[in-house]
Design an enzyme around this catalytic site. Structure first.
Site, mmCIF file in Angstrom:
data_model
loop_
_atom_site.group_PDB
_atom_site.id
_atom_site.type_symbol
_atom_site.label_atom_id
_atom_site.label_comp_id
_atom_site.label_asym_id
_atom_site.label_seq_id
_atom_site.Cartn_x
_atom_site.Cartn_y
_atom_site.Cartn_z
ATOM 1 N N ASP A 185 36.616 5.478 47.472
ATOM 2 C CA ASP A 185 36.676 4.240 46.708
ATOM 3 C C ASP A 185 35.312 4.067 46.037
ATOM 4 O OD1 ASP A 185 38.820 1.620 47.383
ATOM 5 O OD2 ASP A 185 37.141 1.361 46.013
ATOM 6 N N ASP A 216 34.027 7.928 42.453
ATOM 7 C CA ASP A 216 34.715 7.367 41.286
ATOM 8 C C ASP A 216 35.647 8.447 40.746
ATOM 9 O OD1 ASP A 216 35.480 6.499 38.749
ATOM 10 O OD2 ASP A 216 33.605 5.422 38.435
ATOM 11 N N ASN A 235 46.109 7.059 44.271
ATOM 12 C CA ASN A 235 46.397 5.631 44.410
ATOM 13 C C ASN A 235 45.413 4.749 43.633
ATOM 14 O OD1 ASN A 235 47.461 3.168 46.075
ATOM 15 N ND2 ASN A 235 45.239 3.179 46.453
ATOM 16 N N TYR A 261 47.969 -0.452 31.111
ATOM 17 C CA TYR A 261 48.386 -0.145 32.492
ATOM 18 C C TYR A 261 49.741 0.561 32.471
ATOM 19 C CZ TYR A 261 49.674 -1.018 37.403
ATOM 20 O OH TYR A 261 50.067 -0.887 38.717
ATOM 21 N N LYS A 281 50.534 4.400 33.733
ATOM 22 C CA LYS A 281 51.462 4.673 34.837
ATOM 23 C C LYS A 281 52.636 5.539 34.366
ATOM 24 C CE LYS A 281 49.200 2.517 38.037
ATOM 25 N NZ LYS A 281 48.687 3.222 39.221
HETATM 26 P P1 NAP Z 1 43.904 -2.868 44.950
HETATM 27 O O1 NAP Z 1 43.975 -3.643 46.208
HETATM 28 O O2 NAP Z 1 43.140 -3.419 43.794
HETATM 29 O O3 NAP Z 1 43.407 -1.393 45.297
HETATM 30 C C1 NAP Z 1 43.034 -0.483 44.300
HETATM 31 C C2 NAP Z 1 41.849 0.274 44.812
HETATM 32 O O4 NAP Z 1 41.456 1.262 43.822
HETATM 33 C C3 NAP Z 1 40.638 -0.628 45.042
HETATM 34 O O5 NAP Z 1 40.173 -0.471 46.356
HETATM 35 C C4 NAP Z 1 39.643 -0.137 44.017
HETATM 36 O O6 NAP Z 1 38.342 -0.178 44.524
HETATM 37 C C5 NAP Z 1 40.063 1.307 43.825
HETATM 38 N N1 NAP Z 1 39.514 1.837 42.582
HETATM 39 C C6 NAP Z 1 39.457 1.224 41.370
HETATM 40 N N2 NAP Z 1 38.837 2.021 40.481
HETATM 41 C C7 NAP Z 1 38.494 3.151 41.144
HETATM 42 C C8 NAP Z 1 37.831 4.337 40.764
HETATM 43 N N3 NAP Z 1 37.385 4.522 39.502
HETATM 44 N N4 NAP Z 1 37.622 5.304 41.691
HETATM 45 C C9 NAP Z 1 38.048 5.121 42.967
HETATM 46 N N5 NAP Z 1 38.675 4.013 43.380
HETATM 47 C C10 NAP Z 1 38.904 3.039 42.478
HETATM 48 O O7 NAP Z 1 45.363 -2.588 44.389
HETATM 49 P P2 NAP Z 1 46.738 -2.168 45.087
HETATM 50 O O8 NAP Z 1 47.703 -3.218 44.740
HETATM 51 O O9 NAP Z 1 46.552 -1.744 46.489
HETATM 52 O O10 NAP Z 1 47.094 -0.918 44.159
HETATM 53 C C11 NAP Z 1 47.055 0.424 44.594
HETATM 54 C C12 NAP Z 1 47.802 1.252 43.561
HETATM 55 O O11 NAP Z 1 49.155 0.803 43.510
HETATM 56 C C13 NAP Z 1 47.238 1.106 42.152
HETATM 57 O O12 NAP Z 1 47.277 2.345 41.480
HETATM 58 C C14 NAP Z 1 48.210 0.142 41.507
HETATM 59 O O13 NAP Z 1 48.261 0.312 40.111
HETATM 60 C C15 NAP Z 1 49.503 0.527 42.172
HETATM 61 N N6 NAP Z 1 50.531 -0.504 42.129
HETATM 62 C C16 NAP Z 1 50.325 -1.715 42.702
HETATM 63 C C17 NAP Z 1 51.326 -2.677 42.637
HETATM 64 C C18 NAP Z 1 51.173 -4.042 43.257
HETATM 65 O O14 NAP Z 1 52.033 -4.919 43.017
HETATM 66 N N7 NAP Z 1 50.157 -4.288 44.064
HETATM 67 C C19 NAP Z 1 52.532 -2.393 41.977
HETATM 68 C C20 NAP Z 1 52.701 -1.146 41.402
HETATM 69 C C21 NAP Z 1 51.693 -0.195 41.479
HETATM 70 P P3 NAP Z 1 37.184 -1.122 43.998
HETATM 71 O O15 NAP Z 1 37.828 -2.398 43.603
HETATM 72 O O16 NAP Z 1 36.280 -1.202 45.153
HETATM 73 O O17 NAP Z 1 36.605 -0.356 42.858
#
Ligand code: NAP
Length: 252
Positions: free
Chosen positions: A35, A61, A88, A159, A163
């Site tokens: 992360d 990153d 992810n 976004y 995706k």
């Molecule tokens: P989240 O809580 O915001 O987790 C995403 C993580 O990715 C954060 O810990 C963030 O870390 C990390 N990240 C961001 N930029 C990064 C980079 N350049 N390198 C490495 N890590 C990075 O979101 P989540 O809801 O768990 O989402 C996880 C995945 O599921 C994402 O791809 C999201 O698009 C997908 N998704 C989520 C949903 C939903 O409803 N939650 C629905 C469909 C798809 P920092 O903030 O510390 O940088």
């Protein structure tokens, strides 16, 4: 599945990624999380496995090829190589809880989303392939989104495009590396309650709930359970596919 496989989950200090790490650890994998938030990675590692024997974390990153390469080198020293990759890490920028419409989206924001969500997944996939190919076994799972499958009420066009790109990339890669014993699949979650989903606010999530036949919003475990299957030996005949995880809010 041979013993002691190692799984790398990107962006896993919290949310869906952390839940996937927890699930795969419980299934006997050694787990690596990365992360951009170093302190958050340290805390997540501690809460997954205080002994640190089967878990490792590194600030990385996914946009930065050198940063990913250094992570993979460190994993090779500790665990021997990465057998499972879960792409992810992702962002979904909001402004006061709302996406910017296309007409108001800065090119810099567009590029950042594509860079993290899609190019990051490409870089990680590319760099784990040598070990998977030599092991003649591998699993790659991309965390895509319902936004890639239909118009989104909440996420921006950048976004959705990133995706959808993950789906197309997975199909091409799946065809390339199938003969090497590597499968490449995607999941497309709907609304899953995480810090990312919180940003859209209670009202948007309540509106979303009205369209979900199973009458609840998703939780990270809903995604982790499907990913656990896709990375298992039992899923060896599934590749290049996408599994929707949305409580029925989109049925296609
Ligand atoms: P989240 O809580 O915001 O987790 C995403 C993580 O990715 C954060 O810990 C963030 O870390 C990390 N990240 C961001 N930029 C990064 C980079 N350049 N390198 C490495 N890590 C990075 O979101 P989540 O809801 O768990 O989402 C996880 C995945 O599921 C994402 O791809 C999201 O698009 C997908 N998704 C989520 C949903 C939903 O409803 N939650 C629905 C469909 C798809 P920092 O903030 O510390 O940088």
């Amino acid at each position: 599945m041979p013993a002691a496989k190692t799984a790398l989950i990107t962006g896993a200090r919290r949310g869906i990624g952390f839940e996937i790490a927890t699930k795969l650890l419980g299934q006997g994998f050694a787990v690596v999380i990365c992360d951009t938030d170093a302190e958050g990675v340290g805390k997540a590692v501690q809460s997954l496995d205080k002994s640190g024997q089967r878990v490792m974390g590194q600030c990385c990153d996914v946009r930065d090829e050198a940063s990913v390469a250094s992570l993979i080198q460190a994993v090779e020293v500790k665990f021997g190589g990465i057998d499972v990759l879960v792409n992810n890490a992702g962002i979904s920028p909001k402004h006061n809880g709302k996406r910017a419409p296309v007409a108001q989206t800065d090119v810099s924001e567009w590029r950042e989303v594509l860079d993290i969500n899609l190019t990051g997944a490409f870089i990680c996939s590319k760099l784990v392939l040598p070990h998977m190919k030599s092991a003649r076994w591998g699993r790659i799972v991309n965390i895509s989104s319902q936004a890639a499958r239909t118009a989104s009420m909440i996420a921006g066009a950048h976004y959705a495009a990133s995706k959808a790109g993950m789906l197309a990339m997975a199909r091409t890669l799946a065809a390339e590396v199938g003969p090497d014993g590597i499968t490449v699949n995607c999941v497309a979650p709907g609304r899953i309650m995480t810090p990312m989903a919180d940003e859209a606010g209670e009202q948007a999530n309540a509106e979303y709930l009205k369209r979900i036949p199973v009458n609840r919003l998703g939780v990270p475990a809903d995604v982790a359970n499907v990913v656990a299957f896709l990375v298992s030996e039992e899923a060896s005949f599934l590749t290049g596919t996408v599994i929707d995880i949305n409580g029925g809010s989109l049925m296609i």
